[in-house]
Design a protein around this motif. Structure first.
Motif, PDB file in Angstrom:
ATOM      1  N   ARG A 325       0.824  -1.169  -0.020  1.00 32.54           N
ATOM      2  CA  ARG A 325       0.062   0.053  -0.219  1.00 32.54           C
ATOM      3  C   ARG A 325       0.851   1.239  -0.024  1.00 32.54           C
ATOM      4  O   ARG A 325       2.006   1.189   0.521  1.00 32.54           O
ATOM      5  CB  ARG A 325      -1.097  -0.095   1.001  1.00 32.54           C
ATOM      6  N   PRO A 326       0.368   2.430  -0.411  1.00 34.68           N
ATOM      7  CA  PRO A 326       1.340   3.545  -0.432  1.00 34.68           C
ATOM      8  C   PRO A 326       1.678   4.035   0.670  1.00 34.68           C
ATOM      9  O   PRO A 326       1.088   4.073   1.645  1.00 34.68           O
ATOM     10  CB  PRO A 326       0.242   4.677  -1.171  1.00 34.68           C
ATOM     11  N   VAL A 327       3.138   4.691   0.512  1.00 36.72           N
ATOM     12  CA  VAL A 327       3.753   5.312   1.951  1.00 36.72           C
ATOM     13  C   VAL A 327       4.548   6.470   1.129  1.00 36.72           C
ATOM     14  O   VAL A 327       5.161   6.349  -0.032  1.00 36.72           O
ATOM     15  CB  VAL A 327       4.760   4.288   2.395  1.00 36.72           C
ATOM     16  N   GLY A 328       4.229   7.610   1.851  1.00 37.47           N
ATOM     17  CA  GLY A 328       5.064   8.702   1.251  1.00 37.47           C
ATOM     18  C   GLY A 328       4.160   9.344   0.029  1.00 37.47           C
ATOM     19  O   GLY A 328       5.034  10.018  -0.730  1.00 37.47           O
ATOM     20  N   GLY A 329       2.993   8.859  -0.485  1.00 34.64           N
ATOM     21  CA  GLY A 329       2.614   9.558  -1.381  1.00 34.64           C
ATOM     22  C   GLY A 329       1.150   8.818  -1.803  1.00 34.64           C
ATOM     23  O   GLY A 329       0.421   8.152  -0.688  1.00 34.64           O
ATOM     24  N   GLN A 330       0.631   8.998  -2.850  1.00 32.87           N
ATOM     25  CA  GLN A 330      -0.837   8.302  -3.175  1.00 32.87           C
ATOM     26  C   GLN A 330      -0.500   7.315  -4.208  1.00 32.87           C
ATOM     27  O   GLN A 330       0.526   7.363  -5.153  1.00 32.87           O
ATOM     28  CB  GLN A 330      -1.678   9.461  -3.663  1.00 32.87           C
ATOM     29  N   LEU A 331      -1.343   6.241  -4.499  1.00 31.75           N
ATOM     30  CA  LEU A 331      -1.421   5.472  -5.515  1.00 31.75           C
ATOM     31  C   LEU A 331      -2.989   5.345  -6.097  1.00 31.75           C
ATOM     32  O   LEU A 331      -3.835   5.533  -5.714  1.00 31.75           O
ATOM     33  CB  LEU A 331      -1.488   4.042  -4.830  1.00 31.75           C
ATOM     34  N   THR A 345     -10.081  -3.582 -10.599  1.00 31.16           N
ATOM     35  CA  THR A 345     -10.198  -3.430 -12.277  1.00 31.16           C
ATOM     36  C   THR A 345      -8.687  -3.211 -12.622  1.00 31.16           C
ATOM     37  O   THR A 345      -7.921  -2.471 -11.785  1.00 31.16           O
ATOM     38  CB  THR A 345     -10.894  -2.161 -12.505  1.00 31.16           C
ATOM     39  N   THR A 346      -8.131  -3.740 -13.618  1.00 31.23           N
ATOM     40  CA  THR A 346      -6.844  -3.798 -13.894  1.00 31.23           C
ATOM     41  C   THR A 346      -6.771  -2.308 -15.000  1.00 31.23           C
ATOM     42  O   THR A 346      -7.477  -2.204 -15.752  1.00 31.23           O
ATOM     43  CB  THR A 346      -6.699  -4.891 -14.874  1.00 31.23           C
ATOM     44  N   GLY A 347      -5.731  -1.793 -14.588  1.00 34.91           N
ATOM     45  CA  GLY A 347      -5.358  -0.747 -15.554  1.00 34.91           C
ATOM     46  C   GLY A 347      -3.811  -0.292 -15.286  1.00 34.91           C
ATOM     47  O   GLY A 347      -3.041  -0.935 -14.661  1.00 34.91           O
ATOM     48  N   ARG A 382      -3.715  -3.705 -10.583  1.00 33.72           N
ATOM     49  CA  ARG A 382      -5.041  -3.561  -9.992  1.00 33.72           C
ATOM     50  C   ARG A 382      -4.714  -3.338  -8.531  1.00 33.72           C
ATOM     51  O   ARG A 382      -3.588  -3.789  -7.661  1.00 33.72           O
ATOM     52  CB  ARG A 382      -5.868  -4.680  -9.988  1.00 33.72           C
ATOM     53  N   VAL A 383      -5.649  -2.644  -7.700  1.00 35.39           N
ATOM     54  CA  VAL A 383      -5.691  -2.529  -6.446  1.00 35.39           C
ATOM     55  C   VAL A 383      -6.912  -3.120  -5.703  1.00 35.39           C
ATOM     56  O   VAL A 383      -8.038  -3.230  -6.347  1.00 35.39           O
ATOM     57  CB  VAL A 383      -6.090  -0.943  -5.955  1.00 35.39           C
ATOM     58  N   ASP A 384      -6.812  -3.975  -4.754  1.00 31.79           N
ATOM     59  CA  ASP A 384      -7.810  -4.831  -4.142  1.00 31.79           C
ATOM     60  C   ASP A 384      -8.560  -4.108  -3.056  1.00 31.79           C
ATOM     61  O   ASP A 384      -8.230  -2.621  -3.208  1.00 31.79           O
ATOM     62  CB  ASP A 384      -7.310  -6.212  -3.478  1.00 31.79           C
ATOM     63  N   ALA A 385      -9.708  -4.387  -2.637  1.00 38.42           N
ATOM     64  CA  ALA A 385     -10.577  -3.682  -1.850  1.00 38.42           C
ATOM     65  C   ALA A 385      -9.785  -3.373  -0.452  1.00 38.42           C
ATOM     66  O   ALA A 385     -10.409  -2.184   0.235  1.00 38.42           O
ATOM     67  CB  ALA A 385     -11.919  -4.580  -1.475  1.00 38.42           C
ATOM     68  N   ASP A 386      -8.839  -3.733  -0.011  1.00 38.31           N
ATOM     69  CA  ASP A 386      -8.059  -3.297   1.083  1.00 38.31           C
ATOM     70  C   ASP A 386      -6.999  -2.261   0.589  1.00 38.31           C
ATOM     71  O   ASP A 386      -6.239  -1.986   1.829  1.00 38.31           O
ATOM     72  CB  ASP A 386      -7.470  -4.502   1.871  1.00 38.31           C
ATOM     73  N   GLY A 387      -6.848  -1.900  -0.545  1.00 36.41           N
ATOM     74  CA  GLY A 387      -5.973  -1.083  -0.914  1.00 36.41           C
ATOM     75  C   GLY A 387      -4.329  -1.440  -1.414  1.00 36.41           C
ATOM     76  O   GLY A 387      -3.555  -0.516  -1.608  1.00 36.41           O
ATOM     77  N   TYR A 388      -4.369  -2.771  -1.478  1.00 34.08           N
ATOM     78  CA  TYR A 388      -3.230  -3.553  -1.651  1.00 34.08           C
ATOM     79  C   TYR A 388      -3.012  -3.474  -3.319  1.00 34.08           C
ATOM     80  O   TYR A 388      -3.982  -3.933  -4.127  1.00 34.08           O
ATOM     81  CB  TYR A 388      -2.999  -4.768  -1.232  1.00 34.08           C
ATOM     82  N   LEU A 389      -1.801  -2.957  -3.882  1.00 30.72           N
ATOM     83  CA  LEU A 389      -1.434  -3.151  -5.061  1.00 30.72           C
ATOM     84  C   LEU A 389      -1.085  -4.558  -5.719  1.00 30.72           C
ATOM     85  O   LEU A 389       0.051  -5.072  -5.034  1.00 30.72           O
ATOM     86  CB  LEU A 389      -0.498  -2.182  -5.619  1.00 30.72           C
TER      87      LEU A 389
END
Length: 500
Positions: A325-331, A345-347, A382-389
């Motif tokens: 998950r993001p640290v020091g910024g946004q994803l 969703t994949t992108g 993709r990012v899952d529902a818990d915010g993991y990339l």
């Protein structure tokens, strides 16, 4: 950056900031004084605010590199770190592209192969001249111990050339504000407080190497590195008292694990292992966790363009393929127009840092990569529902075979599960019917025999792990994978090897 060095020097003047094992040590007081002398000498030689200065140093010279780097910044210049392992053409391209005005070298044995007419000054000569009261050109230096920083937060601080896995490298420009965002402002907030020192073997001139330099300024632990990496030397330092943190790239991790150098060693002092620069295969992460039972295994996902934004992933067997998950910024995962996509969703993967970087003198590339502070990572995920990339692949590495799009990362992760596979990389090679075919390059472990890793054997092993269209159609066994200094596999070179 010079202010950050001044702050650490005031706090811990006699603490070792950087040690090159068996070669040199550098305390914060020595670092600060040396940087001031270099800055004064450069100013005497006519360096102006914003001038780009190449820094050509090898791994044995990390202490002088640190002094030269901060000296250039203290004088108001822009540091351009460059490895001494660059070919003459690569070195010349970078120096020409950034319009460098001079080169500082750590090689006392001779000048690096720079373009004609570009001055080269040995860092040792500048320091000696400053100690004698001259700039080394017959003039005098005044006030070297009280040199005032000419840098401002918004000023350009460094240009770091990307690894060049896809053609000509690009210069990534970072300001002082970008490099120091999130830096500690209180002694109790220093990073890596569980360690007396952190160990790495990253090359100068890479983003990972620059991160280690910044860690030396901001961590409670001191930096420890080697003049030349070998698994046995690295393993000895891992076991040494005080080494609580170890940073690796996946290729170093694999070489270390397969070498046998860790056999019988006490690894209980290591509490953190951080892996960066390339995807860490789940099978390799699991081996690290088994070998270092007291350590937290962390995978960092970022890029030279996106730093300091990153995702971090503490190894979790329940999420073996997640990169965090993001640290020091946004994803963000977005569609081709840059619009955010819903979870699952994949992108295209984007990261955003509080203070962005940019390409130097490349507006076309800037328009393609940077948008409103966001950085296009060049990866699909993709990012899952818990915010993991979760990464699917590099955009340019996805193999289109027949009607299918195949993730090379997924196949590589499955190959790493084979007990006789040390390293693996997958590419697409031309096919007259399918367009592209899946091809695997594999480095066997020493125990593998000639019949252990044939194409039928590997396809049989992968049959329960992958779909039939994902199975490699071609296999190449190599002694080592071609990699750049940052540890990334040079897949274009692999495709050429299959052609041969």
């Amino acid at each position: 950056m010079p202010d950050l060095l001044d702050w650490r020097t005031a706090l811990h003047p006699h603490q070792v900031a950087i040690e090159v094992h068996g070669v040199a040590v550098l305390t914060f007081a020595e670092w600060s004084a040396g940087a001031a002398r270099v800055a004064a000498a450069l100013s005497r030689r006519g360096m102006r605010r914003g001038d780009r200065v190449g820094l050509h140093f090898g791994a044995h010279d990390w202490t002088r590199f640190a002094v030269a780097y901060c000296g250039v910044l203290r004088a108001g210049g822009v540091a351009v770190p460059l490895s001494d392992r660059l070919a003459a053409g690569q070195l010349g391209y970078a120096l020409h592209h950034c319009a460098a005005t001079a080169v500082l070298s750590g090689d006392d044995g001779g000048a690096p192969p720079v373009p004609p007419g570009l001055p080269v000054w040995a860092c040792a000569d500048l320091l000696t001249a400053a100690a004698d009261g001259s700039a080394g050109d017959g003039s005098d230096i005044e006030g070297t111990d009280e040199q005032v920083s000419a840098a401002r937060p918004g000023d350009l601080a460094q240009i770091l050339y990307t690894s060049g896995t896809t053609g000509r490298p690009k210069g990534v420009a970072a300001s002082h504000a970008n490099l120091t965002v999130g830096a500690p402002q209180h002694p109790r907030r220093l990073a890596l407080a569980h360690s007396q020192r952190f160990l790495h073997a990253f090359a100068i001139g890479t983003n990972a190497g620059q991160t280690m330099l910044l860690n030396a300024l901001t961590a409670k632990a001191g930096a420890l590195t080697l003049p030349r990496f070998t698994p046995l030397r690295f393993a000895r330092l891992i076991e040494a008292a005080g080494t609580g943190t170890v940073f690796v790239v996946p290729s170093i991790a694999v070489e270390l694990l397969d070498s046998g150098a860790l056999g019988g060693r006490d690894t209980s002092g290591v509490q953190l292992i951080g892996s960066t620069a390339a995807p860490l295969a789940p099978a390799v992460a699991a081996r690290l966790a088994e070998t270092f039972p007291q350590a937290t295994i962390v995978n960092y996902y970022t890029s030279t363009e996106a730093a300091p934004a990153q995702t971090t992933m503490i190894y979790d067997p329940a999420r073996p393929h997640a990169v965090g998950r993001p640290v020091g910024g946004q994803l963000m995962v977005a569609d081709p127009d840059g619009k955010p996509l819903p979870a699952g969703t994949t992108g295209e993967v984007w990261l955003r840092a509080p203070v962005p970087r940019a390409y130097y003198r490349d507006e076309a590339a800037n328009r393609d990569t940077f948008h409103n502070g966001w950085v296009r990572m060049g990866d699909i995920g993709r990012v899952d529902a818990d915010g993991y990339l979760y990464l699917t692949d590099r955009h340019q590495d996805v193999v289109k075979t027949g009607a299918f799009k195949v993730s090379t990362l997924e196949i590589e992760a499955a190959l790493h599960e084979h007990p006789l596979v040390a390293e693996a990389a997958v590419v697409g090679v031309p096919h007259p019917v399918l367009g592209s075919a899946v091809a695997a390059a594999v480095v066997p472990r020493p125990a593998a025999g000639p019949a252990d890793l044939t194409l039928p054997v590997l396809r049989g092993f992968l049959a329960d792990r992958l779909a039939d269209y994902q199975l490699p159609a071609r296999l190449l066994l190599l002694d080592r994978l071609p990699r750049n200094e940052g540890g990334k596999v040079l897949k274009r070179q692999l495709i050429d090897l299959f052609d041969n």
